[in-house]
Design a protein around this motif. Structure first.
Motif, PDB file in Angstrom:
ATOM      1  N   LYS A 121      29.116  38.343  22.095  1.00  0.00           N
ATOM      2  CA  LYS A 121      28.086  37.444  22.618  1.00  0.00           C
ATOM      3  C   LYS A 121      28.641  36.596  23.759  1.00  0.00           C
ATOM      4  N   CYS A 122      29.926  36.296  23.703  1.00  0.00           N
ATOM      5  CA  CYS A 122      30.519  35.496  24.777  1.00  0.00           C
ATOM      6  C   CYS A 122      30.810  36.411  25.970  1.00  0.00           C
ATOM      7  N   LYS A 123      31.169  35.803  27.094  1.00  0.00           N
ATOM      8  CA  LYS A 123      31.560  36.587  28.267  1.00  0.00           C
ATOM      9  C   LYS A 123      33.022  36.986  28.099  1.00  0.00           C
ATOM     10  N   ALA A 124      33.304  38.253  28.336  1.00  0.00           N
ATOM     11  CA  ALA A 124      34.688  38.743  28.268  1.00  0.00           C
ATOM     12  C   ALA A 124      35.058  39.240  29.665  1.00  0.00           C
ATOM     13  N   TRP A 125      36.019  38.587  30.264  1.00  0.00           N
ATOM     14  CA  TRP A 125      36.419  38.920  31.636  1.00  0.00           C
ATOM     15  C   TRP A 125      37.908  39.235  31.664  1.00  0.00           C
ATOM     16  N   ILE A 126      38.276  40.178  32.558  1.00  0.00           N
ATOM     17  CA  ILE A 126      39.689  40.525  32.732  1.00  0.00           C
ATOM     18  C   ILE A 126      40.045  40.504  34.217  1.00  0.00           C
ATOM     19  N   ALA A 127      41.199  39.909  34.519  1.00  0.00           N
ATOM     20  CA  ALA A 127      41.747  39.968  35.889  1.00  0.00           C
ATOM     21  C   ALA A 127      43.024  40.800  35.832  1.00  0.00           C
ATOM     22  N   PRO A 128      42.933  42.083  36.244  1.00  0.00           N
ATOM     23  CA  PRO A 128      44.126  42.941  36.249  1.00  0.00           C
ATOM     24  C   PRO A 128      44.889  42.775  37.561  1.00  0.00           C
ATOM     25  N   GLN A 129      45.993  43.502  37.684  1.00  0.00           N
ATOM     26  CA  GLN A 129      46.666  43.572  38.989  1.00  0.00           C
ATOM     27  C   GLN A 129      45.662  44.120  40.002  1.00  0.00           C
ATOM     28  N   ALA A 130      45.802  43.710  41.260  1.00  0.00           N
ATOM     29  CA  ALA A 130      44.847  44.132  42.290  1.00  0.00           C
ATOM     30  C   ALA A 130      44.733  45.658  42.376  1.00  0.00           C
ATOM     31  N   ILE A 131      45.867  46.348  42.197  1.00  0.00           N
ATOM     32  CA  ILE A 131      45.842  47.812  42.334  1.00  0.00           C
ATOM     33  C   ILE A 131      44.998  48.477  41.239  1.00  0.00           C
ATOM     34  N   HIS A 132      44.702  47.770  40.173  1.00  0.00           N
ATOM     35  CA  HIS A 132      43.937  48.351  39.069  1.00  0.00           C
ATOM     36  C   HIS A 132      42.472  47.901  39.039  1.00  0.00           C
ATOM     37  N   ILE A 133      42.078  47.080  39.985  1.00  0.00           N
ATOM     38  CA  ILE A 133      40.710  46.534  39.920  1.00  0.00           C
ATOM     39  C   ILE A 133      39.657  47.648  39.930  1.00  0.00           C
ATOM     40  N   ALA A 149      38.441  30.095  27.422  1.00  0.00           N
ATOM     41  CA  ALA A 149      39.882  30.069  27.657  1.00  0.00           C
ATOM     42  C   ALA A 149      40.290  31.047  28.754  1.00  0.00           C
ATOM     43  N   LEU A 150      41.370  30.668  29.443  1.00  0.00           N
ATOM     44  CA  LEU A 150      42.059  31.582  30.363  1.00  0.00           C
ATOM     45  C   LEU A 150      43.338  31.972  29.628  1.00  0.00           C
ATOM     46  N   ILE A 151      43.486  33.271  29.415  1.00  0.00           N
ATOM     47  CA  ILE A 151      44.497  33.727  28.460  1.00  0.00           C
ATOM     48  C   ILE A 151      45.458  34.689  29.135  1.00  0.00           C
ATOM     49  N   GLY A 152      46.745  34.410  29.021  1.00  0.00           N
ATOM     50  CA  GLY A 152      47.758  35.309  29.565  1.00  0.00           C
ATOM     51  C   GLY A 152      48.194  36.306  28.501  1.00  0.00           C
ATOM     52  N   GLY A 153      49.319  36.016  27.863  1.00  0.00           N
ATOM     53  CA  GLY A 153      49.949  36.946  26.925  1.00  0.00           C
ATOM     54  C   GLY A 153      49.009  37.572  25.908  1.00  0.00           C
ATOM     55  N   ALA A 154      48.183  36.765  25.270  1.00  0.00           N
ATOM     56  CA  ALA A 154      47.334  37.303  24.190  1.00  0.00           C
ATOM     57  C   ALA A 154      46.225  38.211  24.711  1.00  0.00           C
ATOM     58  N   SER A 155      45.971  38.194  26.021  1.00  0.00           N
ATOM     59  CA  SER A 155      44.906  39.066  26.536  1.00  0.00           C
ATOM     60  C   SER A 155      45.405  40.486  26.776  1.00  0.00           C
ATOM     61  N   LEU A 156      46.718  40.687  26.665  1.00  0.00           N
ATOM     62  CA  LEU A 156      47.267  42.027  26.898  1.00  0.00           C
ATOM     63  C   LEU A 156      47.072  42.931  25.697  1.00  0.00           C
ATOM     64  N   LYS A 157      46.929  42.316  24.540  1.00  0.00           N
ATOM     65  CA  LYS A 157      46.766  43.113  23.315  1.00  0.00           C
ATOM     66  C   LYS A 157      45.295  43.126  22.925  1.00  0.00           C
ATOM     67  N   GLN A 216      50.555  45.891  32.444  1.00  0.00           N
ATOM     68  CA  GLN A 216      49.684  46.985  32.007  1.00  0.00           C
ATOM     69  C   GLN A 216      49.841  48.257  32.859  1.00  0.00           C
ATOM     70  N   THR A 217      50.195  49.351  32.158  1.00  0.00           N
ATOM     71  CA  THR A 217      50.210  50.677  32.792  1.00  0.00           C
ATOM     72  C   THR A 217      48.829  51.311  32.592  1.00  0.00           C
ATOM     73  N   LEU A 218      48.592  52.438  33.231  1.00  0.00           N
ATOM     74  CA  LEU A 218      47.296  53.117  33.077  1.00  0.00           C
ATOM     75  C   LEU A 218      47.072  53.505  31.621  1.00  0.00           C
ATOM     76  N   GLU A 219      48.146  53.928  30.969  1.00  0.00           N
ATOM     77  CA  GLU A 219      48.018  54.327  29.562  1.00  0.00           C
ATOM     78  C   GLU A 219      47.639  53.108  28.694  1.00  0.00           C
ATOM     79  N   GLU A 220      48.289  51.993  28.969  1.00  0.00           N
ATOM     80  CA  GLU A 220      47.980  50.780  28.201  1.00  0.00           C
ATOM     81  C   GLU A 220      46.542  50.307  28.452  1.00  0.00           C
ATOM     82  N   ILE A 221      46.102  50.476  29.696  1.00  0.00           N
ATOM     83  CA  ILE A 221      44.724  50.072  30.034  1.00  0.00           C
ATOM     84  C   ILE A 221      43.731  50.926  29.250  1.00  0.00           C
TER      85      ILE A 221
END
Ligand code: PEP
Length: 252
Positions: free
Chosen positions: A36-48, A228-236, A16-21
């Motif tokens: 209604k569910c919890k939506a959480w994201i773990a980005p690269q540390a530099i983007h937290i 779920a812990l989601i990799g690829g599908a969480s980018l879109k 993820q670039t800044l533009e993509e974020i």
């Protein structure tokens, strides 16, 4: 059956670039009212910090980290401090992702130090466990998970046990497009819950490994799968929105 709070957690890894974020959050904000569910994201540390700011404005997504150091503070160039994360108001940290275990050689013993330190600073910990393909094929799945749990979660103070979450991520399913079946996942989740000595019923257990909008519903039908812990599908944003929508429906 009433579900424990459903969590959809995106692990963005080193993407993820800044533009993509920015684009991601614009898209996500369109579903704010349905969430209604919890939506959480773990980005690269530099983007937290950036994500914390955006998430504060949009109000619906919590931000976490993908890793933290086992050391409290000091001369550890390039490391991420648990105290620093807590200071930033980060909600959670992922510990023991299979990429950390395999690419960076993190052992259960080392991960135990990270778990305890993160909890000491009040962070929720998503502790990842899961077997490789060779381990599954040689019927080692449950032994491997049991050791990952007993060593990695050793000495958690009872009063901090509520901070623990677990992600079952079979290594052979991560990023491969080949998810575990709902039955395989539920069997592992039930096993994991049976091994928890404190707070077992309340502990959130996530499934991870090629989760997509078209397989999430069958996973969430199961008693012991709390998200779920989601990799690829969480980018879109479109996919992550669809996953959060399924998570929200599962809570009704
Ligand atoms: C992950 O990296 O934790 C993961 C589950 O990835 P993917 O969803 O891409 O399989």
């Amino acid at each position: 059956m009433k579900k424990r709070a459903v969590h959809m957690v995106g692990n963005w890894k080193m993407n993820q670039t800044l533009e993509e974020i920015s684009h991601f959050f614009i898209e996500m904000s369109k579903m704010k009212m349905e969430l209604k569910c919890k939506a959480w994201i773990a980005p690269q540390a530099i983007h937290i910090s950036i994500l914390k700011e955006i998430a504060f404005t949009t109000g619906s997504i919590q931000i976490g980290a993908q890793n933290c150091s086992e050391h409290e503070a000091g001369a550890f160039t390039g490391e991420i401090s648990a105290l620093g994360l807590a200071d930033l108001g980060v909600e959670f940290v992922i510990v023991g992702h299979s990429e950390r275990r395999t690419l960076y050689g993190e052992s259960n013993e080392l991960l135990n130090k990270k778990v305890l330190l993160a909890m000491k600073h009040g962070l929720k910990v998503i502790y990842c466990v899961g077997e490789s393909l060779a381990e599954r094929e040689s019927n080692q799945t449950f032994n491997i998970i049991e050791t990952q749990l007993s060593v990695g979660l050793k000495n958690i103070p009872v009063e901090l046990a509520h901070l623990l979450m677990i992600a079952y991520e079979p290594v052979w399913a991560i990023g491969t497009g080949k998810s575990a079946t709902a039955a395989e996942a539920e069997e592992a989740h039930a096993f994991i819950r049976s091994k928890l000595t404190t707070n077992a019923e309340q502990t959130i257990i996530l499934y991870g490994g090629s989760v997509k909008p078209d397989n999430i519903d069958s996973l969430l039908c199961n008693e012991n799968i709390d998200g779920a812990l989601i990799g690829g599908a969480s980018l879109k944003a479109q996919d992550f929105r669809a996953l959060c929508s399924s998570g929200s429906t599962a809570m009704m």
